[in-house]
Design a protein around this motif. Structure first.
Motif, mmCIF file in Angstrom:
data_model
loop_
_atom_site.group_PDB
_atom_site.id
_atom_site.type_symbol
_atom_site.label_atom_id
_atom_site.label_comp_id
_atom_site.label_asym_id
_atom_site.label_seq_id
_atom_site.Cartn_x
_atom_site.Cartn_y
_atom_site.Cartn_z
ATOM 1 N N ASP A 113 -9.924 -17.240 -1.254
ATOM 2 C CA ASP A 113 -10.069 -15.812 -0.991
ATOM 3 C C ASP A 113 -8.676 -15.199 -0.861
ATOM 4 O OD1 ASP A 113 -11.521 -13.477 -0.502
ATOM 5 O OD2 ASP A 113 -12.682 -14.367 1.135
ATOM 6 N N TRP A 150 -8.802 -10.894 2.415
ATOM 7 C CA TRP A 150 -10.100 -10.815 3.071
ATOM 8 C C TRP A 150 -9.970 -9.975 4.331
ATOM 9 C CZ3 TRP A 150 -12.136 -12.526 7.807
ATOM 10 C CH2 TRP A 150 -13.539 -12.473 7.901
ATOM 11 N N TRP A 171 -13.470 -15.878 9.281
ATOM 12 C CA TRP A 171 -13.665 -16.218 7.867
ATOM 13 C C TRP A 171 -14.574 -17.456 7.765
ATOM 14 C CZ3 TRP A 171 -13.420 -19.988 4.265
ATOM 15 C CH2 TRP A 171 -13.471 -19.592 2.941
#
Length: 120
Positions: free
Chosen positions: A28, A31, A83
């Motif tokens: 990612d 984010w 996350w």
């Protein structure tokens, strides 16, 4: 876009390329959640690595890592856990680590790069 934003974006591109060359999988980028933003989330082996990228054109205002103080580091850990909760399949069975990448130079594509594993 402001010069500092362009510099930061180019630095993140370079950091992601560096991580990929070193065998990390980029999971990612940029984010965001209510608590802030993670520049790069990567994985290597059993590690989930949260990477803070700091890009500077020079060191007149100090080394880029100096901008990652205890408050910023605590926020990165909170973001790492957020996350992981939001991406349980990617986070499962992985230990979390927070790294920093500093890029110094007027052109992030050719500036000096330093990867510091396990910030404080």
């Amino acid at each position: 876009m402001a010069r500092k934003d362009e510099l930061g974006r180019a630095g993140e591109e370079r950091a992601a390329a560096h991580l990929t060359r070193c065998g990390y999988a980029i999971l990612d980028r940029n984010w965001r959640c209510a608590d802030g933003e993670i520049d790069i989330v990567a994985a290597k082996g059993d590690r989930l690595v949260i990477v803070e990228v700091k890009t500077r054109s020079g060191i007149a205002y100090g080394h880029p890592f100096a901008a990652i103080d205890e408050r910023k580091l605590a926020r990165l850990w909170r973001l790492a856990l957020a996350w992981a909760r939001a991406h349980p399949d990617d986070a499962r069975s992985r230990r979390i680590r927070v790294d920093g990448i500093a890029i110094i130079g007027g052109d992030p594509a050719t500036g000096a790069i330093e990867h510091l594993e396990r910030l404080r």
